[in-house]
Design a protein around this motif. Structure first.
Motif, mmCIF file in Angstrom:
data_model
loop_
_atom_site.group_PDB
_atom_site.id
_atom_site.type_symbol
_atom_site.label_atom_id
_atom_site.label_comp_id
_atom_site.label_asym_id
_atom_site.label_seq_id
_atom_site.Cartn_x
_atom_site.Cartn_y
_atom_site.Cartn_z
ATOM 1 N N THR A 173 0.830 -1.205 0.000
ATOM 2 C CA THR A 173 0.000 0.000 0.000
ATOM 3 C C THR A 173 0.864 1.253 0.000
ATOM 4 O OG1 THR A 173 -1.778 -1.143 1.176
ATOM 5 C CG2 THR A 173 -1.812 1.262 1.225
ATOM 6 N N VAL A 174 1.963 1.222 0.760
ATOM 7 C CA VAL A 174 2.868 2.375 0.806
ATOM 8 C C VAL A 174 3.481 2.614 -0.575
ATOM 9 C CG1 VAL A 174 5.004 3.291 1.811
ATOM 10 C CG2 VAL A 174 3.343 2.118 3.257
ATOM 11 N N VAL A 175 3.854 1.538 -1.274
ATOM 12 C CA VAL A 175 4.390 1.692 -2.636
ATOM 13 C C VAL A 175 3.337 2.360 -3.527
ATOM 14 C CG1 VAL A 175 5.208 0.482 -4.697
ATOM 15 C CG2 VAL A 175 5.979 -0.260 -2.435
ATOM 16 N N SER A 176 2.097 1.900 -3.451
ATOM 17 C CA SER A 176 1.016 2.504 -4.251
ATOM 18 C C SER A 176 0.824 3.969 -3.890
ATOM 19 C CB SER A 176 -0.294 1.744 -4.036
ATOM 20 O OG SER A 176 -0.213 0.439 -4.553
ATOM 21 N N ASN A 177 0.842 4.268 -2.595
ATOM 22 C CA ASN A 177 0.689 5.662 -2.152
ATOM 23 C C ASN A 177 1.818 6.542 -2.688
ATOM 24 O OD1 ASN A 177 -1.549 4.876 -0.715
ATOM 25 N ND2 ASN A 177 -0.548 4.902 1.283
ATOM 26 N N ALA A 178 3.038 6.007 -2.651
ATOM 27 C CA ALA A 178 4.188 6.775 -3.131
ATOM 28 C C ALA A 178 4.071 7.057 -4.622
ATOM 29 C CB ALA A 178 5.482 6.014 -2.826
ATOM 30 N N MET A 179 3.607 6.068 -5.373
ATOM 31 C CA MET A 179 3.422 6.265 -6.818
ATOM 32 C C MET A 179 2.451 7.407 -7.091
ATOM 33 S SD MET A 179 3.107 2.310 -8.076
ATOM 34 C CE MET A 179 2.462 2.788 -9.681
ATOM 35 N N ALA A 180 1.409 7.501 -6.274
ATOM 36 C CA ALA A 180 0.396 8.542 -6.473
ATOM 37 C C ALA A 180 0.958 9.935 -6.239
ATOM 38 C CB ALA A 180 -0.790 8.298 -5.542
ATOM 39 N N LEU A 181 2.095 10.027 -5.526
ATOM 40 C CA LEU A 181 2.699 11.325 -5.226
ATOM 41 C C LEU A 181 3.823 11.695 -6.186
ATOM 42 C CD1 LEU A 181 2.844 11.126 -1.316
ATOM 43 C CD2 LEU A 181 1.155 12.308 -2.742
ATOM 44 N N ASP A 206 9.744 7.403 -10.029
ATOM 45 C CA ASP A 206 10.847 7.801 -9.154
ATOM 46 C C ASP A 206 11.326 6.515 -8.471
ATOM 47 O OD1 ASP A 206 12.565 8.677 -7.186
ATOM 48 O OD2 ASP A 206 11.305 10.381 -6.577
ATOM 49 N N PHE A 207 12.327 5.863 -9.052
ATOM 50 C CA PHE A 207 12.769 4.569 -8.539
ATOM 51 C C PHE A 207 13.227 4.669 -7.091
ATOM 52 C CE2 PHE A 207 16.222 1.650 -7.511
ATOM 53 C CZ PHE A 207 15.553 0.434 -7.639
ATOM 54 N N VAL A 208 13.962 5.718 -6.752
ATOM 55 C CA VAL A 208 14.471 5.870 -5.382
ATOM 56 C C VAL A 208 13.311 5.902 -4.389
ATOM 57 C CG1 VAL A 208 15.626 7.467 -3.797
ATOM 58 C CG2 VAL A 208 16.644 6.973 -6.031
ATOM 59 N N LEU A 209 12.268 6.655 -4.700
ATOM 60 C CA LEU A 209 11.109 6.739 -3.813
ATOM 61 C C LEU A 209 10.396 5.392 -3.719
ATOM 62 C CD1 LEU A 209 9.124 8.384 -2.100
ATOM 63 C CD2 LEU A 209 7.922 8.993 -4.221
ATOM 64 N N ARG A 210 10.180 4.737 -4.853
ATOM 65 C CA ARG A 210 9.470 3.450 -4.841
ATOM 66 C C ARG A 210 10.276 2.385 -4.088
ATOM 67 N NH1 ARG A 210 6.299 2.437 -10.615
ATOM 68 N NH2 ARG A 210 5.583 4.593 -10.925
ATOM 69 N N ARG A 225 11.491 13.901 -1.258
ATOM 70 C CA ARG A 225 11.159 12.468 -1.266
ATOM 71 C C ARG A 225 10.780 11.985 0.133
ATOM 72 N NH1 ARG A 225 15.978 11.382 -5.141
ATOM 73 N NH2 ARG A 225 15.008 10.719 -7.103
ATOM 74 N N LEU A 226 11.452 12.508 1.155
ATOM 75 C CA LEU A 226 11.121 12.115 2.526
ATOM 76 C C LEU A 226 9.700 12.555 2.874
ATOM 77 C CD1 LEU A 226 11.954 10.809 5.167
ATOM 78 C CD2 LEU A 226 12.992 12.990 5.854
ATOM 79 N N HIS A 227 9.318 13.755 2.440
ATOM 80 C CA HIS A 227 7.931 14.199 2.630
ATOM 81 C C HIS A 227 6.971 13.169 2.026
ATOM 82 C CE1 HIS A 227 9.127 17.945 4.258
ATOM 83 N NE2 HIS A 227 9.265 18.640 3.152
ATOM 84 N N LYS A 228 7.248 12.756 0.796
ATOM 85 C CA LYS A 228 6.348 11.831 0.094
ATOM 86 C C LYS A 228 6.329 10.458 0.764
ATOM 87 C CE LYS A 228 6.902 14.095 -4.410
ATOM 88 N NZ LYS A 228 7.404 13.950 -5.799
ATOM 89 N N LEU A 229 7.497 9.971 1.168
ATOM 90 C CA LEU A 229 7.565 8.667 1.819
ATOM 91 C C LEU A 229 6.808 8.682 3.146
ATOM 92 C CD1 LEU A 229 8.624 5.769 1.994
ATOM 93 C CD2 LEU A 229 10.737 6.679 3.000
#
Length: 486
Positions: A279-287, A293-297, A385-389
């Motif tokens: 779910t976190v991966v999906s949420n990150a993609m939405a942002l 953004d491979f690093v974020l995912r 990216r930290l904000h998004k994560l």
């Protein structure tokens, strides 16, 4: 009309649309492709557009990289394209491939081949084939086993790739065991195509992936890394990740993902960490703001990797994962190193994993301006990216709690913006530089200067900007306490 008949008719309409797309796409590249086909024909050889190029043409998304196959051997291919191609490269020659460029198109021309792994080494043994049909049979999936002959544009589809494309199914031309035996990486590629194309994997293919998962150990880390990166950057990586775990493939190269399937205690005192992570991966993609953004995912995927090793059950029955971000960062660094990711990418993902819990506690009013400065400084250029994560990590179904967390993070971002407007948070440095420190203390370059610089930076983080007189007074006070004489 029956439901089955209606479905079949719909599929045929999709095929007709796909064929129209293919015609339009092929017309775009046909001057170069047909010209090349005529050159091969004049030399007594066949040339066919194949693989992903045909698949993507049928999907209406053909790019500028075109794949061809031919009965000509590499030396003959070189003779045919010399003087016609604007550039030629031979890096794939040992595998039968010659690359060239013409009119903005990148062309790869590969001799028909019969390719297999020797079950011992990790490299393919290449033997040249003699027919188009046999070459297509040795390709990974039916949707990649179609060809358009040039220059006559004859369509060849001996293994039903067009039907599978319409049905959105990943299937192998021969038996799955035969295909995966030739190249075990194809198992990972099946998951990648499921993620990229949103296709279903045929049950027979899925079974073979599970039975032959250990064969992936024959493949180099670099090839696995490249396929996994494409999977994680796909349109639907969650489907691909689930397939990796369900078939046991993840256990071969990313066991931390499988390890997230922790047993939930009888009182459900902690979340399903595996499902939470997806779910976190999906949420990150939405942002994401501009593509993958491979690093974020990757940080989202690995952020709780330390939980299995840190799980503890207290006397009250509650489950905790103390310091799992520290353990997770260490595991992430080791895993990405094993997968041969670059030091820079590994460092970025590792830092995000290590920082992903830092925000919690802010809402209780415990953060001073100093804590905000340290948060920004420690994140550095990864702050966005930290904000998004951090936002992605909120997966609670409790709407009140989710709203409170979102409001707290909004407040933190507003506070960061306020302090940034007053101070240069992007470059928090001491109020005196090294030259000023040496001049004021009367010391030469050396460890003392570094220690003084570090002390002044800590003051800067703690108290914000100091004026020149304050900074000098603090430096002299420190020097006296440390026994440094000017």
């Amino acid at each position: 009309m029956s439901e089955a008949s209606a479905s079949h008719a719909a599929d045929r309409r999709e095929l007709t649309a796909a064929q129209r797309n293919a015609v339009a796409e092929l017309l775009r590249v046909s001057p170069v492709a047909d010209e090349l086909g005529r050159r091969f024909a004049a030399a007594g050889h066949e040339l066919h557009l194949v693989g992903g190029s045909v698949r993507d043409a049928l999907l209406g998304r053909l790019g500028n990289d075109l794949d061809f196959c031919t009965d000509a051997h590499p030396d003959e291919t070189l003779r045919i394209v010399k003087g016609w191609a604007e550039a030629i490269w031979e890096t794939g020659r040992e595998f039968g491939t010659i690359g060239c460029r013409r009119d903005g198109l990148l062309l790869e021309i590969t001799t028909y081949r019969a390719e297999a792994y020797d079950q011992v080494s990790r490299n393919p043994v290449v033997e040249y084939g003699t027919s188009l049909t046999d070459d297509l049979r040795r390709r990974d999936f039916t949707v990649n086993a179609m060809a358009v002959s040039l220059p006559e544009h004859r369509f060849t589809d001996p293994y039903g790739g067009l039907d599978d494309l319409a049905a959105k199914v990943i299937r192998t031309p021969g038996t799955p065991r035969e295909s995966f035996g030739d190249d075990p990486l194809r198992m990972l590629r099946a998951a990648r195509f499921a993620a990229q194309l949103r296709f279903a994997v045929h049950p027979d293919v899925r079974v073979a992936m599970g039975e032959m998962a250990a064969d992936l150990d024959r493949i180099t880390a670099e090839r696995i890394r490249d396929e996994f990166t494409k999977l994680l950057c796909g349109a639907d990586p969650i489907t691909g990740l689930r397939l990796l775990v369900d078939t046991g493939l993840a256990e071969r190269f990313l066991p931390e993902l499988t390890g997230l399937k922790l047993t939930i205690d009888e009182h459900a005192q902690h979340k399903d960490v595996y499902e939470h992570t997806l779910t976190v991966v999906s949420n990150a993609m939405a942002l994401e703001s501009d593509g993958c953004d491979f690093v974020l995912r990757m940080a989202a995927l690995m952020h709780d990797a330390g939980k299995p090793a840190t799980k503890a059950v207290g006397s009250d029955g509650r489950v905790s994962f103390h310091h799992h971000e520290v353990v997770g960062a260490r595991l992430t660094k080791a895993r990405m190193k094993a997968m041969r990711y670059s030091k820079d990418v590994t460092a970025q993902v590792t830092k995000l994993v290590g920082l992903h819990l830092r925000f919690y506690g802010y809402g209780r009013g415990e953060w001073t301006d100093s804590a905000v400065r340290r948060y920004v400084t420690d994140a550095g250029d990864l702050l966005t990216r930290l904000h998004k994560l951090t936002r992605s990590d909120c997966t609670t179904r409790n709407r009140r709690k989710a709203a409170a967390l979102a409001a707290d993070y909004d407040a933190l971002e507003e506070r960061i913006a306020r302090i940034a407007a007053e101070e240069d948070l992007a470059r928090v440095r001491p109020d005196l530089d090294g030259n000023a420190i040496m001049e004021l203390l009367g010391v030469p370059p050396g460890p003392v200067v570094g220690q003084a610089w570090k002390h002044l930076k800590e003051l800067r983080l703690e108290r914000g900007p100091l004026d020149r007189d304050e900074a000098e007074a603090e430096l002299l006070r420190w020097a006296r306490d440390q026994g440094v004489t000017s």
